[in-house]
Structure formats: structure tokens, C-alpha cells
Scaffold this motif. Structure first.
Motif, PDB file in Angstrom:
ATOM      1  N   MET A   1     -12.095   3.317   2.526  1.00 26.22           N
ATOM      2  CA  MET A   1     -12.559   4.663   2.813  1.00 26.22           C
ATOM      3  C   MET A   1     -11.429   5.645   2.516  1.00 26.22           C
ATOM      4  SD  MET A   1     -14.115   6.175   6.391  1.00 26.22           S
ATOM      5  CE  MET A   1     -15.797   5.690   6.154  1.00 26.22           C
ATOM      6  N   THR A   2     -11.737   6.669   1.761  1.00 22.71           N
ATOM      7  CA  THR A   2     -10.730   7.665   1.406  1.00 22.71           C
ATOM      8  C   THR A   2     -10.618   8.720   2.507  1.00 22.71           C
ATOM      9  OG1 THR A   2     -12.219   9.208   0.307  1.00 22.71           O
ATOM     10  CG2 THR A   2     -11.330   7.391  -1.036  1.00 22.71           C
ATOM     11  N   ILE A   3      -9.593   9.532   2.429  1.00 24.29           N
ATOM     12  CA  ILE A   3      -9.419  10.616   3.396  1.00 24.29           C
ATOM     13  C   ILE A   3     -10.592  11.584   3.306  1.00 24.29           C
ATOM     14  CG2 ILE A   3      -8.018  12.129   1.930  1.00 24.29           C
ATOM     15  CD1 ILE A   3      -7.524  11.518   5.700  1.00 24.29           C
ATOM     16  N   GLN A  37      -3.453   3.505   4.726  1.00 29.19           N
ATOM     17  CA  GLN A  37      -4.259   3.280   3.521  1.00 29.19           C
ATOM     18  C   GLN A  37      -3.384   2.788   2.364  1.00 29.19           C
ATOM     19  OE1 GLN A  37      -5.561   6.767   1.303  1.00 29.19           O
ATOM     20  NE2 GLN A  37      -7.660   6.006   1.440  1.00 29.19           N
ATOM     21  N   GLN A  38      -2.255   3.406   2.178  1.00 24.40           N
ATOM     22  CA  GLN A  38      -1.379   3.030   1.076  1.00 24.40           C
ATOM     23  C   GLN A  38      -0.732   1.669   1.296  1.00 24.40           C
ATOM     24  OE1 GLN A  38       1.248   6.356   0.612  1.00 24.40           O
ATOM     25  NE2 GLN A  38      -0.440   7.752   0.274  1.00 24.40           N
ATOM     26  N   ILE A  39      -0.399   1.356   2.532  1.00 21.97           N
ATOM     27  CA  ILE A  39       0.241   0.073   2.829  1.00 21.97           C
ATOM     28  C   ILE A  39      -0.741  -1.085   2.701  1.00 21.97           C
ATOM     29  CG2 ILE A  39       1.256  -1.329   4.682  1.00 21.97           C
ATOM     30  CD1 ILE A  39       2.542   1.356   5.679  1.00 21.97           C
ATOM     31  N   HIS A  40      -1.926  -0.917   3.260  1.00 21.56           N
ATOM     32  CA  HIS A  40      -2.862  -2.039   3.350  1.00 21.56           C
ATOM     33  C   HIS A  40      -3.914  -2.082   2.255  1.00 21.56           C
ATOM     34  CE1 HIS A  40      -1.138  -3.437   7.068  1.00 21.56           C
ATOM     35  NE2 HIS A  40      -1.149  -2.181   7.501  1.00 21.56           N
ATOM     36  N   ASP A  41      -4.416  -0.945   1.854  1.00 22.28           N
ATOM     37  CA  ASP A  41      -5.492  -0.941   0.870  1.00 22.28           C
ATOM     38  C   ASP A  41      -5.001  -0.815  -0.563  1.00 22.28           C
ATOM     39  OD1 ASP A  41      -7.270  -1.049   2.978  1.00 22.28           O
ATOM     40  OD2 ASP A  41      -7.678   1.090   2.962  1.00 22.28           O
ATOM     41  N   LYS A  42      -3.763  -0.388  -0.701  1.00 20.10           N
ATOM     42  CA  LYS A  42      -3.213  -0.122  -2.029  1.00 20.10           C
ATOM     43  C   LYS A  42      -4.066   0.900  -2.775  1.00 20.10           C
ATOM     44  CE  LYS A  42      -0.135  -3.348  -1.443  1.00 20.10           C
ATOM     45  NZ  LYS A  42       0.825  -3.054  -0.432  1.00 20.10           N
ATOM     46  N   ASN A  43      -4.725   1.770  -2.026  1.00 19.80           N
ATOM     47  CA  ASN A  43      -5.552   2.824  -2.597  1.00 19.80           C
ATOM     48  C   ASN A  43      -4.701   4.096  -2.675  1.00 19.80           C
ATOM     49  OD1 ASN A  43      -7.327   4.871  -3.196  1.00 19.80           O
ATOM     50  ND2 ASN A  43      -8.881   4.239  -1.732  1.00 19.80           N
ATOM     51  N   PHE A  44      -4.301   4.451  -3.864  1.00 20.92           N
ATOM     52  CA  PHE A  44      -3.411   5.593  -4.033  1.00 20.92           C
ATOM     53  C   PHE A  44      -4.159   6.850  -4.501  1.00 20.92           C
ATOM     54  CE2 PHE A  44      -0.708   1.844  -4.531  1.00 20.92           C
ATOM     55  CZ  PHE A  44       0.202   2.093  -3.521  1.00 20.92           C
ATOM     56  N   ASN A  45      -5.484   6.841  -4.396  1.00 18.80           N
ATOM     57  CA  ASN A  45      -6.260   8.005  -4.827  1.00 18.80           C
ATOM     58  C   ASN A  45      -5.950   9.250  -4.012  1.00 18.80           C
ATOM     59  OD1 ASN A  45      -7.538   6.461  -6.750  1.00 18.80           O
ATOM     60  ND2 ASN A  45      -9.249   5.930  -5.423  1.00 18.80           N
ATOM     61  N   ASP A  46      -5.587   9.074  -2.735  1.00 10.24           N
ATOM     62  CA  ASP A  46      -5.356  10.208  -1.840  1.00 10.24           C
ATOM     63  C   ASP A  46      -3.880  10.550  -1.681  1.00 10.24           C
ATOM     64  OD1 ASP A  46      -8.071  10.312  -1.361  1.00 10.24           O
ATOM     65  OD2 ASP A  46      -7.961   9.121   0.465  1.00 10.24           O
ATOM     66  N   ILE A  47      -3.026   9.912  -2.461  1.00 10.02           N
ATOM     67  CA  ILE A  47      -1.582  10.042  -2.231  1.00 10.02           C
ATOM     68  C   ILE A  47      -1.104  11.491  -2.290  1.00 10.02           C
ATOM     69  CG2 ILE A  47      -0.816   9.684  -4.614  1.00 10.02           C
ATOM     70  CD1 ILE A  47       1.365   7.814  -3.356  1.00 10.02           C
ATOM     71  N   ASN A  48      -1.731  12.317  -3.090  1.00 10.59           N
ATOM     72  CA  ASN A  48      -1.288  13.703  -3.250  1.00 10.59           C
ATOM     73  C   ASN A  48      -2.059  14.700  -2.384  1.00 10.59           C
ATOM     74  OD1 ASN A  48       0.702  13.078  -5.163  1.00 10.59           O
ATOM     75  ND2 ASN A  48      -0.850  13.006  -6.763  1.00 10.59           N
ATOM     76  N   PHE A  49      -2.969  14.217  -1.546  1.00  9.88           N
ATOM     77  CA  PHE A  49      -3.802  15.141  -0.772  1.00  9.88           C
ATOM     78  C   PHE A  49      -2.966  16.144   0.020  1.00  9.88           C
ATOM     79  CE2 PHE A  49      -5.528  16.132   3.459  1.00  9.88           C
ATOM     80  CZ  PHE A  49      -6.493  17.036   3.059  1.00  9.88           C
TER      81      PHE A  49
END
Length: 99
Positions: A1-3, A37-49
């Protein structure tokens, strides 16, 4: 789930996620959520939010550098005599619409 997917849930029932309806608690929640999210999901889509939203709100209201986006929202809410979390969601949806 994204932010972007979780924020509408927080908007609908903020006290389910935050102890009080306060922008600094929301800021902490978002920061923790994105870190996890970044640590566990490796989902970097929201990194710049956070940085993108910060820059957008700073430019929109012509704020000085050196403060967080939560500080900007808090100041806006004080000027409008409105709850800071409500101001965040209003500005968040405008930000999202422009992206």
C-alpha cells in the motif's frame, strides 16, 4: 500500500491512526510509514513524497526555507483558524492534482 492509498483512510478516521488530530502527529506517522515501506516492501514509489510536497507547499505560500512541510501547514492553519490536519488534506489533494 502506498502513502497515497493510506492517506484517504487517515482523512476519513484520523483518530484511528493519530492520538489527536495534529499535523505533527500526522507528519510522524507519514515519516514512519514511508521508512517502514522502504525497509520492508522495497517500494520506492513514494520516496520523494515528503520532499516534493514540502517544496510545492513552500513555493505556493512563498515560505522561507528552514522549516518542515508540517510547520508550513501549521502556520497556514493558524492563519485560517482551521485544524491543521484538515488543511493538510486540502493542500495534499491540490498537490496531487497538479502532479
Amino acid at each position: 500500500m502506498t502513502i497515497h492509498e493510506i492517506l484517504p483512510y487517515i482523512e476519513q478516521r484520523p483518530l484511528m491512526y493519530l492520538k489527536t488530530k495534529d499535523i505533527y502527529l500526522l507528519d510522524s506517522f507519514i515519516g514512519g510509514y514511508l521508512s517502514c515501506q522502504q525497509i520492508h516492501d522495497k517500494n520506492f514509489n513514494d520516496i520523494n513524497f515528503q520532499s516534493d510536497f514540502h517544496e510545492w507547499i513552500r513555493k505556493k505560500f512563498n515560505f522561507d526555507l528552514g522549516f518542515t512541510w508540517a510547520d508550513y501547514i501549521f502556520k497556514i492553519s493558524q492563519n485560517e483558524n482551521t485544524n491543521s490536519v484538515d488543511v493538510f488534506f486540502r493542500e495534499y489533494y491540490l498537490f496531487k492534482k497538479e502532479q
